[in-house]
Design an enzyme around this catalytic site. Structure first.
Site, PDB file in Angstrom:
ATOM      1  N   ASP A 195      59.370 -15.454  12.585  1.00  0.00           N
ATOM      2  CA  ASP A 195      60.261 -14.719  13.865  1.00  0.00           C
ATOM      3  C   ASP A 195      61.442 -15.720  13.803  1.00  0.00           C
ATOM      4  OD1 ASP A 195      61.077 -13.821  16.816  1.00  0.00           O
ATOM      5  OD2 ASP A 195      59.032 -13.074  16.258  1.00  0.00           O
ATOM      6  N   HIS A 237      63.273 -15.264  21.054  1.00  0.00           N
ATOM      7  CA  HIS A 237      62.270 -14.376  20.699  1.00  0.00           C
ATOM      8  C   HIS A 237      60.941 -14.617  20.169  1.00  0.00           C
ATOM      9  CE1 HIS A 237      60.840 -10.707  18.418  1.00  0.00           C
ATOM     10  NE2 HIS A 237      61.458  -9.966  19.360  1.00  0.00           N
ATOM     11  N   SER A 428      58.057  -5.583  19.651  1.00  0.00           N
ATOM     12  CA  SER A 428      57.970  -6.923  19.530  1.00  0.00           C
ATOM     13  C   SER A 428      57.119  -7.671  20.309  1.00  0.00           C
ATOM     14  CB  SER A 428      59.297  -7.601  19.661  1.00  0.00           C
ATOM     15  OG  SER A 428      60.072  -7.280  18.547  1.00  0.00           O
TER      16      SER A 428
END
Length: 496
Positions: A195, A237, A428
């Site tokens: 990520d 994220h 996600s």
């Protein structure tokens, strides 16, 4: 809901192509056959790859047989064609190369004289940034989830910042998959978070982060173990994803699905928000060789939302990523990936209007030979998203025979930068729930293979029938919205 009887290799009731491959024995070999065989539509010939302009620095993958000798020959062909070898992976027969020659693809094949080089493809449509380019663009650490990163916008993730208290009481997602009453997992299990980096100073993440085995892959796919290479720079994220997987049970903030397992930060998102093939390749190979048991992949590989096998560039890059995923699987790594946030039927592909996303998108027809990677690659658990009511999240991709399981992905509370917490929505956010459950399964079945863990997570999932929606096809046991159903963390820790 079908339960595995005595063996963790209990088959799923609706095998996808990769589970069928496992049943035939040899995931890697069968996957290679699938990739090489049923890729391009028989009625159309592969188009010629568009030449790059001379003088523009472009990135390529050069695929050879997976052994050191053949890889060295491929490296020599790169150099003889005037290119530069950036990174080699003899384990999978992939060389990452740069060149400013518009004829580089043809030149590499010509100088190899039919030996060593199996395929060559550009990994992006934009020029490679030089160190001077990178220095000219200031990097900013995202401070608030109110401002989404370019990566989150591209992935279709929505975000909102929230006050830090109360926290556990807001984790409806953990209750829905029974993680709140499941065991915590084993310290011997490690999840690799591919990520945008993990904030190693966050009090809910620091206890479970393995800094020693963390890595950055965004320097053209070359692994960099320095802390600066794997911490967040422009996106939180990865930090949010990590909290869902394994936020510590320490009396602070939230609790993850598997709060006792370890995590490594494997940074594959660059400062512009892109995940190019060479970054993902680096990440999967690193996971294979550094003790990772599970990977989470909440992204699609750029710049193509769907990588088509009748395009020489896309086919070569897709094959290189497939090899990396297969190599990680052969080394004991099981992977979960987000299905995508375009409300798209992955079982009936027709058009793509968003690619390439690193230059100028142009509408194009697509078909079954075009795949969202890594989520549609063999051996990867494809995860759809549902909301608090258990309905399909409005944004979630779907597809009969494509979706494996569903997990919570709407307004999920998890960790963000600077010790904070925020809500994000997207597949996600669903995928890390499944990665956490896979980590629990690995904890309770330490000798299970990746294929067996995939079969288990699907067999233990709680059935979810189709709503009254004509797009949802299938049965209560398996359908295109929810796959085999909602993942079950409690079953994963009870050794079933």
């Amino acid at each position: 809901m079908v339960r595995p009887a005595e063996s963790p290799s209990w088959p799923s009731r609706r095998p996808r192509r990769h589970l069928a491959a496992a049943a035939l024995g040899g995931l890697g070999l069968v996957a290679a056959a699938l990739t090489a065989g049923a890729v391009a539509p028989a009625a159309s010939a592969a188009p010629a790859a568009a030449p790059a302009a001379d003088g523009v620095l472009m990135s390529y993958v050069v695929n050879s047989k997976a052994n050191p000798g053949q890889t060295r020959l491929a490296e020599r062909a790169v150099r003889d064609a005037g290119g530069t070898v950036v990174q080699s992976w003899p384990e999978i027969g992939v060389v990452v190369a740069h060149s400013t020659s518009g004829s580089f693809r043809d030149d590499v094949v010509d100088v190899a004289k039919g030996h060593a080089v199996q395929s060559v493809g550009a990994t992006r449509t934009a020029a490679v940034k030089t160190p001077a380019d990178a220095a000219a663009q200031p990097r900013s650490l995202a401070r608030s989830t109110e401002t989404r990163s370019a990566f989150e916008i591209r992935q279709g993730v929505s975000a909102t910042e929230v006050a830090p208290d109360p926290l556990e009481a807001q984790q409806w997602d953990m209750t829905q998959i029974k993680a709140d009453v499941a065991s915590d997992g084993s310290r011997d299990v490690t999840v690799g978070v591919l990520d945008s980096g993990i904030d190693d100073t966050h009090p809910d993440l620091a206890p479970n982060l393995d800094a020693k085995n963390s890595v950055g892959c965004t320097a053209n796919g070359v692994p960099d173990t320095s802390r600066a290479a794997w911490i967040p720079t422009t996106s939180d994220h990865g930090t949010h994803v990590a909290g869902t997987i394994a936020a510590a049970k320490n009396g602070v903030g939230i609790v993850g699905v598997a709060p006792n397992v370890r995590m490594t930060s494997i940074k594959v998102v660059d400062d512009d928000g892109f995940i190019y093939p060479e970054y993902a390749i680096c990440g999967f190979v690193w996971a294979a060789e550094h003790g990772v048991d599970v990977t989470n992949n909440s992204y699609y590989v750029d710049p193509w939302m769907f990588w088509c096998s009748n395009d020489p560039d896309q086919a070569a890059a897709k094959e290189a990523v497939r090899r990396a995923v297969s190599y990680s699987e052969r080394n004991g790594v099981v992977s979960a990936a987000a299905a995508g946030n375009s409300n798209y039927d992955l079982a009936n592909k027709t058009t793509d209007t968003t690619s390439p996303n690193d230059t100028t998108p142009a509408p194009r027809p697509i078909d079954a030979g075009c795949e969202d990677i890594p989520t549609e690659l063999p051996g990867v658990v494809t995860v759809a998203s549902n909301d608090q009511a258990g309905a399909k999240s409005s944004f979630s991709n779907y597809g009969d025979g494509v979706i494996d399981v569903t997990a919570p992905g709407s307004r999920i509370l998890s960790t963000v930068l600077n010790g904070g917490y925020g809500l994000k929505s997207g597949t996600s956010m669903a995928s890390p729930h499944v990665a956490g459950v896979l980590a629990l399964l690995k904890s309770s079945h330490p000798n299970a293979s990746p294929a067996e863990l995939v079969a288990l997570v699907r067999a233990q999932a709680d059935d979810k029938p189709c709503p009254s929606d004509v797009r949802c096809t299938g049965t209560a046991a398996y359908n295109g919205f929810f796959g085999d159903g909602l993942v079950d963390a409690l079953d994963a820790t009870q050794g079933r």
